[in-house]
Design an enzyme around this catalytic site. Sequence first.
Site, PDB file in Angstrom:
ATOM      1  N   LYS A   1       0.846  -1.198   0.000  1.00  0.00           N
ATOM      2  CA  LYS A   1       0.000   0.000   0.000  1.00  0.00           C
ATOM      3  C   LYS A   1       0.875   1.240   0.000  1.00  0.00           C
ATOM      4  O   LYS A   1       1.750   1.371   0.864  1.00  0.00           O
ATOM      5  CB  LYS A   1      -0.865  -0.044   1.255  1.00  0.00           C
ATOM      6  CG  LYS A   1      -1.964   0.985   1.371  1.00  0.00           C
ATOM      7  CD  LYS A   1      -2.921   0.521   2.474  1.00  0.00           C
ATOM      8  CE  LYS A   1      -3.993   1.509   2.804  1.00  0.00           C
ATOM      9  NZ  LYS A   1      -4.920   0.936   3.812  1.00  0.00           N
TER      10      LYS A   1
ATOM     11  N   GLY B   1      -1.833   8.198  -5.072  1.00  0.00           N
ATOM     12  CA  GLY B   1      -1.332   6.826  -4.985  1.00  0.00           C
ATOM     13  C   GLY B   1      -0.309   6.594  -3.882  1.00  0.00           C
ATOM     14  O   GLY B   1       0.280   5.521  -3.790  1.00  0.00           O
TER      15      GLY B   1
ATOM     16  N   ARG C   1       1.063  -5.458   3.581  1.00  0.00           N
ATOM     17  CA  ARG C   1      -0.068  -5.991   4.341  1.00  0.00           C
ATOM     18  C   ARG C   1      -0.262  -7.464   4.022  1.00  0.00           C
ATOM     19  O   ARG C   1      -0.172  -7.870   2.862  1.00  0.00           O
ATOM     20  CB  ARG C   1      -1.315  -5.181   3.970  1.00  0.00           C
ATOM     21  CG  ARG C   1      -2.580  -5.691   4.603  1.00  0.00           C
ATOM     22  CD  ARG C   1      -3.658  -4.648   4.551  1.00  0.00           C
ATOM     23  NE  ARG C   1      -4.238  -4.492   3.226  1.00  0.00           N
ATOM     24  CZ  ARG C   1      -5.137  -3.550   2.914  1.00  0.00           C
ATOM     25  NH1 ARG C   1      -5.523  -2.682   3.814  1.00  0.00           N
ATOM     26  NH2 ARG C   1      -5.636  -3.480   1.704  1.00  0.00           N
TER      27      ARG C   1
ATOM     28  N   ASP D   1     -16.558  -1.889   0.320  1.00  0.00           N
ATOM     29  CA  ASP D   1     -15.229  -2.324  -0.127  1.00  0.00           C
ATOM     30  C   ASP D   1     -14.298  -2.551   1.063  1.00  0.00           C
ATOM     31  O   ASP D   1     -13.199  -3.084   0.885  1.00  0.00           O
ATOM     32  CB  ASP D   1     -14.620  -1.307  -1.105  1.00  0.00           C
ATOM     33  CG  ASP D   1     -14.659   0.111  -0.577  1.00  0.00           C
ATOM     34  OD1 ASP D   1     -15.778   0.624  -0.375  1.00  0.00           O
ATOM     35  OD2 ASP D   1     -13.602   0.700  -0.347  1.00  0.00           O
ATOM     36  N   ASN D   2     -14.712  -2.154   2.252  1.00  0.00           N
ATOM     37  CA  ASN D   2     -13.924  -2.446   3.444  1.00  0.00           C
ATOM     38  C   ASN D   2     -14.533  -3.585   4.253  1.00  0.00           C
ATOM     39  O   ASN D   2     -14.184  -3.776   5.414  1.00  0.00           O
ATOM     40  CB  ASN D   2     -13.781  -1.190   4.315  1.00  0.00           C
ATOM     41  CG  ASN D   2     -12.827  -0.167   3.680  1.00  0.00           C
ATOM     42  OD1 ASN D   2     -12.061  -0.503   2.781  1.00  0.00           O
ATOM     43  ND2 ASN D   2     -12.897   1.065   4.132  1.00  0.00           N
TER      44      ASN D   2
ATOM     45  N   ASP E   1      -8.381  -2.456   6.318  1.00  0.00           N
ATOM     46  CA  ASP E   1      -8.312  -1.020   6.059  1.00  0.00           C
ATOM     47  C   ASP E   1      -8.498  -0.171   7.299  1.00  0.00           C
ATOM     48  O   ASP E   1      -9.572   0.377   7.549  1.00  0.00           O
ATOM     49  CB  ASP E   1      -9.308  -0.611   4.953  1.00  0.00           C
ATOM     50  CG  ASP E   1      -8.672  -0.757   3.577  1.00  0.00           C
ATOM     51  OD1 ASP E   1      -7.459  -1.027   3.515  1.00  0.00           O
ATOM     52  OD2 ASP E   1      -9.389  -0.610   2.573  1.00  0.00           O
TER      53      ASP E   1
HETATM   54  P1  AMP Z   1      -9.498   3.412   1.908  1.00  0.00           P
HETATM   55  O1  AMP Z   1     -10.140   4.538   2.648  1.00  0.00           O
HETATM   56  O2  AMP Z   1      -8.035   3.240   2.222  1.00  0.00           O
HETATM   57  O3  AMP Z   1     -10.270   2.144   2.042  1.00  0.00           O
HETATM   58  O4  AMP Z   1      -9.524   3.856   0.387  1.00  0.00           O
HETATM   59  C1  AMP Z   1     -10.686   3.986  -0.367  1.00  0.00           C
HETATM   60  C2  AMP Z   1     -10.345   3.880  -1.830  1.00  0.00           C
HETATM   61  O5  AMP Z   1      -9.612   5.019  -2.258  1.00  0.00           O
HETATM   62  C3  AMP Z   1      -9.500   2.679  -2.149  1.00  0.00           C
HETATM   63  O6  AMP Z   1      -9.955   2.188  -3.383  1.00  0.00           O
HETATM   64  C4  AMP Z   1      -8.094   3.226  -2.229  1.00  0.00           C
HETATM   65  O7  AMP Z   1      -7.267   2.470  -3.081  1.00  0.00           O
HETATM   66  C5  AMP Z   1      -8.329   4.630  -2.769  1.00  0.00           C
HETATM   67  N1  AMP Z   1      -7.329   5.581  -2.276  1.00  0.00           N
HETATM   68  C6  AMP Z   1      -7.193   6.028  -1.007  1.00  0.00           C
HETATM   69  N2  AMP Z   1      -6.184   6.900  -0.914  1.00  0.00           N
HETATM   70  C7  AMP Z   1      -5.629   7.010  -2.143  1.00  0.00           C
HETATM   71  C8  AMP Z   1      -4.531   7.739  -2.710  1.00  0.00           C
HETATM   72  N3  AMP Z   1      -3.788   8.562  -1.977  1.00  0.00           N
HETATM   73  N4  AMP Z   1      -4.287   7.574  -4.025  1.00  0.00           N
HETATM   74  C9  AMP Z   1      -5.019   6.755  -4.780  1.00  0.00           C
HETATM   75  N5  AMP Z   1      -6.065   6.050  -4.329  1.00  0.00           N
HETATM   76  C10 AMP Z   1      -6.368   6.148  -3.027  1.00  0.00           C
HETATM   77 MG    MG Z   2     -10.542   0.405   1.503  1.00  0.00          MG
END
Ligand code: AMP
Ligand code: MG
Length: 477
Positions: free
Chosen positions: A114, A127, A177, A253-254, A263
Amino acid sequence: MTTSRALFDLDSTYARDVPALSLPWPAVTAPDPRLLVLNEDLAAELGADPAVLREPAGVSLLVGNNLPDGVTTTALVYAGHQWGVYKPQLGDGRALLLGEVVDVHGRRRDLHLKGTGPTPFARGFDGMAAVGPMLREYLMGEAMHALGIPTTRALAVVTTGAEIERDRPLPGAVLCRVAASHLRVGTVQYAAASGDHTVLRALADHAIARHFPDAAHADQPYLELFRRVVDAQAALVARWMLVGFVHGVMSTDNTTISGETIDYGPCAFMDAVDPATVFSSLDTTGRYAYGRQPSILQWNLARLGESLLPLLGGDGADAVEEVLASYPAAYERYWAAGMAAKLGLSTPDPALSTDLMALLHDQHVDFTTFFRVLAAGTARDHFLDREAFDAWAARREALLPADRAAVATEMNRVNPVYIPRNHLTDAALEAAEQGDLTPFHRLLDAVSSPFDERPDLEEYGKPAPAGAHPHVTFCGT
Ligand code: AMP
Ligand code: MG
């Protein structure tokens, strides 16, 4: 190159079984990767030599660079409801699957990186990941694991040497992870929405083979898959509730198919009991508040059920409804059994447990502390309204087994002294950002043996000092 190969024997059954849901994608090059934290126990469990992981080739592998021949990183695609709103294409925006490893116990585990740079699913985000939030995920995962709660874990955090932009420039990092899989409710939603039932079927078959192999022999394997996920998730959210854990972003998705917690973003452990507790600055309506987690999970599971409908035949909708209708009772059973253990009772008493939660809320009692002082016989001092406590305690007394010393010992086996309390976590991460990892390792040490009270860690067992600011995590992860 050959060193990395010797590190892990990486496989990719997911990409082979369901190619439509993985996209080969490279990690950005980390300018100066340095290993910040390595989980040596977990490395050994994965069959890797920690010393080899610390070598340049190992560190390189942990940021997805200089991959051994035949290894390809992939971005996984999924959909999901975030804050109740359907997003048809999410996916790993900043993460890549390095591959699967069969651990020393024969379990297949994903290695997922990640913070490896933007993928085609990044939706305009960078990213990247900052070192603070990745250390936070490491700490939370280890704490949950030590509490016996199914969870993804962190193998390592590597600083990349790149600076990333948030509200201020921050050091970039990659978290490695380890998960039973990265199948999410959102993955099934994506496959269903694609309209291609062969993809959906391949995904469901992969999920069954990987997580619930005996479901393959059921009369209706896909319905059985649904049943198993509902059960695993009901058990999981009950475990969260029993330690006061607030996930913070229970989007579909979580929510995993494996039943692991995944997550760790704006999550935290509740101090004083309050069902309305939220820690995410984004959660202005309390959608994912502590007390709403069981019902939000049911909502997420309904999304899973409807996504599986194309595989379930004519009366699938009725069957899904029936399974969903059984969820509240299943959840209550897990919760009541867990509360019985926390209270030292041999038989669950749901009314006693529910009344306790109301009393703790009313009296602003620290959730984690309560069960330890209850075992020690000093709980009364933690209540302003002592008669209210006495009345409740008398009901419990009547149900206790005769051997009180054994009761206390048993209670202390399930009620933690040490959780990653918000003020401790914040302080540890702040110090880490300044280059001092000592508080991080001390807290990690405490939460890794959460039930063993240690005199040298006295302050780690206490709630935040009175007057401390309420903790909120901002989602700039
Ligand atoms: P998360 O809150 O970590 O579950 O992220 C929610 C979604 O947003 C997931 O699909 C992550 O891959 C994407 N995401 C979160 N932060 C970033 C970031 N800085 N750049 C690209 N994608 C992100
Ligand atoms: Mg997520």
